[in-house]
Design a protein around this motif. Sequence first.
Motif, PDB file in Angstrom:
ATOM      1  N   GLN A 180      55.342  71.229  52.771  1.00 16.02           N
ATOM      2  CA  GLN A 180      55.547  71.888  51.482  1.00 16.02           C
ATOM      3  C   GLN A 180      57.013  72.243  51.240  1.00 16.02           C
ATOM      4  OE1 GLN A 180      52.759  75.189  51.555  1.00 16.02           O
ATOM      5  NE2 GLN A 180      51.096  73.860  50.928  1.00 16.02           N
ATOM      6  N   GLN A 181      57.896  71.408  51.752  1.00 21.20           N
ATOM      7  CA  GLN A 181      59.327  71.577  51.525  1.00 21.20           C
ATOM      8  C   GLN A 181      59.757  70.477  50.554  1.00 21.20           C
ATOM      9  OE1 GLN A 181      61.608  72.076  55.096  1.00 21.20           O
ATOM     10  NE2 GLN A 181      60.106  73.471  55.985  1.00 21.20           N
ATOM     11  N   THR A 182      59.575  70.762  49.268  1.00 19.37           N
ATOM     12  CA  THR A 182      59.735  69.724  48.258  1.00 19.37           C
ATOM     13  C   THR A 182      61.172  69.262  48.068  1.00 19.37           C
ATOM     14  OG1 THR A 182      59.795  71.388  46.514  1.00 19.37           O
ATOM     15  CG2 THR A 182      57.657  70.411  47.011  1.00 19.37           C
ATOM     16  N   GLU A 183      62.124  70.166  48.150  1.00 17.85           N
ATOM     17  CA  GLU A 183      63.515  69.751  47.910  1.00 17.85           C
ATOM     18  C   GLU A 183      63.967  68.690  48.915  1.00 17.85           C
ATOM     19  OE1 GLU A 183      67.953  71.655  47.685  1.00 17.85           O
ATOM     20  OE2 GLU A 183      66.283  72.853  46.963  1.00 17.85           O
ATOM     21  N   PRO A 184      63.823  68.937  50.229  1.00 11.10           N
ATOM     22  CA  PRO A 184      64.232  67.865  51.150  1.00 11.10           C
ATOM     23  C   PRO A 184      63.343  66.625  51.037  1.00 11.10           C
ATOM     24  CG  PRO A 184      63.414  69.763  52.389  1.00 11.10           C
ATOM     25  CD  PRO A 184      63.463  70.157  50.948  1.00 11.10           C
ATOM     26  N   ALA A 185      62.090  66.798  50.644  1.00  6.07           N
ATOM     27  CA  ALA A 185      61.216  65.630  50.458  1.00  6.07           C
ATOM     28  C   ALA A 185      61.762  64.742  49.347  1.00  6.07           C
ATOM     29  CB  ALA A 185      59.795  66.079  50.140  1.00  6.07           C
ATOM     30  N   TYR A 186      62.126  65.359  48.224  1.00  3.39           N
ATOM     31  CA  TYR A 186      62.696  64.572  47.117  1.00  3.39           C
ATOM     32  C   TYR A 186      64.037  63.948  47.500  1.00  3.39           C
ATOM     33  CZ  TYR A 186      59.243  65.898  43.600  1.00  3.39           C
ATOM     34  OH  TYR A 186      58.082  66.032  42.870  1.00  3.39           O
ATOM     35  N   GLU A 187      64.836  64.671  48.276  1.00  4.45           N
ATOM     36  CA  GLU A 187      66.138  64.125  48.710  1.00  4.45           C
ATOM     37  C   GLU A 187      65.942  62.874  49.546  1.00  4.45           C
ATOM     38  OE1 GLU A 187      68.164  67.314  50.703  1.00  4.45           O
ATOM     39  OE2 GLU A 187      68.367  68.474  48.851  1.00  4.45           O
ATOM     40  N   HIS A 188      64.984  62.908  50.470  1.00  6.83           N
ATOM     41  CA  HIS A 188      64.753  61.742  51.324  1.00  6.83           C
ATOM     42  C   HIS A 188      64.093  60.597  50.558  1.00  6.83           C
ATOM     43  CE1 HIS A 188      66.357  62.907  55.173  1.00  6.83           C
ATOM     44  NE2 HIS A 188      65.939  64.135  54.903  1.00  6.83           N
ATOM     45  N   LEU A 189      63.274  60.912  49.573  1.00  2.00           N
ATOM     46  CA  LEU A 189      62.736  59.842  48.728  1.00  2.00           C
ATOM     47  C   LEU A 189      63.858  59.142  47.987  1.00  2.00           C
ATOM     48  CD1 LEU A 189      59.459  61.210  47.124  1.00  2.00           C
ATOM     49  CD2 LEU A 189      59.705  59.260  48.662  1.00  2.00           C
ATOM     50  N   GLU A 190      64.808  59.909  47.484  1.00  2.00           N
ATOM     51  CA  GLU A 190      65.943  59.309  46.776  1.00  2.00           C
ATOM     52  C   GLU A 190      66.763  58.427  47.722  1.00  2.00           C
ATOM     53  OE1 GLU A 190      68.237  58.000  43.847  1.00  2.00           O
ATOM     54  OE2 GLU A 190      66.408  59.175  43.627  1.00  2.00           O
ATOM     55  N   LEU A 191      66.979  58.897  48.934  1.00  2.00           N
ATOM     56  CA  LEU A 191      67.718  58.086  49.910  1.00  2.00           C
ATOM     57  C   LEU A 191      66.948  56.808  50.253  1.00  2.00           C
ATOM     58  CD1 LEU A 191      69.050  60.938  52.195  1.00  2.00           C
ATOM     59  CD2 LEU A 191      70.422  59.406  50.774  1.00  2.00           C
ATOM     60  N   ALA A 192      65.643  56.912  50.374  1.00  2.00           N
ATOM     61  CA  ALA A 192      64.826  55.723  50.640  1.00  2.00           C
ATOM     62  C   ALA A 192      64.966  54.735  49.484  1.00  2.00           C
ATOM     63  CB  ALA A 192      63.363  56.114  50.833  1.00  2.00           C
ATOM     64  N   ARG A 193      64.892  55.245  48.260  1.00  2.14           N
ATOM     65  CA  ARG A 193      65.011  54.370  47.087  1.00  2.14           C
ATOM     66  C   ARG A 193      66.364  53.667  47.032  1.00  2.14           C
ATOM     67  NH1 ARG A 193      62.201  58.906  43.943  1.00  2.14           N
ATOM     68  NH2 ARG A 193      60.097  58.084  43.636  1.00  2.14           N
ATOM     69  N   LYS A 194      67.408  54.360  47.436  1.00  2.00           N
ATOM     70  CA  LYS A 194      68.754  53.766  47.419  1.00  2.00           C
ATOM     71  C   LYS A 194      68.850  52.547  48.320  1.00  2.00           C
ATOM     72  CE  LYS A 194      71.792  57.578  46.279  1.00  2.00           C
ATOM     73  NZ  LYS A 194      72.906  58.406  46.760  1.00  2.00           N
ATOM     74  N   HIS A 195      68.012  52.492  49.345  1.00  2.00           N
ATOM     75  CA  HIS A 195      68.103  51.415  50.327  1.00  2.00           C
ATOM     76  C   HIS A 195      66.987  50.379  50.201  1.00  2.00           C
ATOM     77  CE1 HIS A 195      71.370  53.384  52.473  1.00  2.00           C
ATOM     78  NE2 HIS A 195      70.691  54.518  52.363  1.00  2.00           N
ATOM     79  N   LEU A 196      66.124  50.516  49.204  1.00  2.00           N
ATOM     80  CA  LEU A 196      65.010  49.570  49.069  1.00  2.00           C
ATOM     81  C   LEU A 196      65.476  48.139  48.861  1.00  2.00           C
ATOM     82  CD1 LEU A 196      62.392  51.538  46.947  1.00  2.00           C
ATOM     83  CD2 LEU A 196      62.341  51.045  49.405  1.00  2.00           C
ATOM     84  N   ASP A 197      66.641  47.969  48.247  1.00  2.00           N
ATOM     85  CA  ASP A 197      67.132  46.612  48.009  1.00  2.00           C
ATOM     86  C   ASP A 197      67.518  45.892  49.300  1.00  2.00           C
ATOM     87  OD1 ASP A 197      69.357  48.255  48.421  1.00  2.00           O
ATOM     88  OD2 ASP A 197      70.617  47.119  47.045  1.00  2.00           O
ATOM     89  N   GLN A 198      67.627  46.621  50.384  1.00  2.00           N
ATOM     90  CA  GLN A 198      67.951  46.019  51.678  1.00  2.00           C
ATOM     91  C   GLN A 198      66.719  45.407  52.351  1.00  2.00           C
ATOM     92  OE1 GLN A 198      69.766  49.071  54.053  1.00  2.00           O
ATOM     93  NE2 GLN A 198      71.433  49.380  52.617  1.00  2.00           N
ATOM     94  N   LEU A 199      65.551  45.748  51.839  1.00  2.00           N
ATOM     95  CA  LEU A 199      64.312  45.266  52.455  1.00  2.00           C
ATOM     96  C   LEU A 199      64.023  43.827  52.036  1.00  2.00           C
ATOM     97  CD1 LEU A 199      62.061  48.378  51.904  1.00  2.00           C
ATOM     98  CD2 LEU A 199      63.028  47.593  54.071  1.00  2.00           C
ATOM     99  N   PRO A 200      63.458  43.060  52.945  1.00  2.00           N
ATOM    100  CA  PRO A 200      63.085  41.690  52.600  1.00  2.00           C
ATOM    101  C   PRO A 200      61.893  41.682  51.648  1.00  2.00           C
ATOM    102  CG  PRO A 200      62.313  42.221  54.809  1.00  2.00           C
ATOM    103  CD  PRO A 200      63.128  43.394  54.335  1.00  2.00           C
ATOM    104  N   ASP A 201      61.726  40.588  50.947  1.00  2.00           N
ATOM    105  CA  ASP A 201      60.578  40.405  50.069  1.00  2.00           C
ATOM    106  C   ASP A 201      59.457  39.792  50.898  1.00  2.00           C
ATOM    107  OD1 ASP A 201      58.974  40.333  47.856  1.00  2.00           O
ATOM    108  OD2 ASP A 201      59.872  38.512  47.035  1.00  2.00           O
ATOM    109  N   ASN A 202      58.838  40.647  51.681  1.00  2.00           N
ATOM    110  CA  ASN A 202      57.749  40.218  52.555  1.00  2.00           C
ATOM    111  C   ASN A 202      56.760  41.378  52.691  1.00  2.00           C
ATOM    112  OD1 ASN A 202      58.803  42.010  54.463  1.00  2.00           O
ATOM    113  ND2 ASN A 202      59.742  40.426  55.703  1.00  2.00           N
TER     114      ASN A 202
END
Length: 69
Positions: free
Chosen positions: A16-38
Amino acid sequence: MPSLHLNLADDYRRLQQTEPAYEHLELARKHLDQLPDNPYGNLIRSGVQHVADALAAGNTQPLESSPST
């Protein structure tokens, strides 16, 4: 990198720590383009959306896609 941030976002969501949860979701989204299309890349991309939806809904329960369930 996106997988690490996705897992941290989910952990913070469950704590239930929403602020760091949203921060890490944003960081994950920033790097999604590095993932392969598989299947692995698709799993992480869908996981980001799944955690974001649960976070927005205030759901702190383990998600169906969680490896610990």
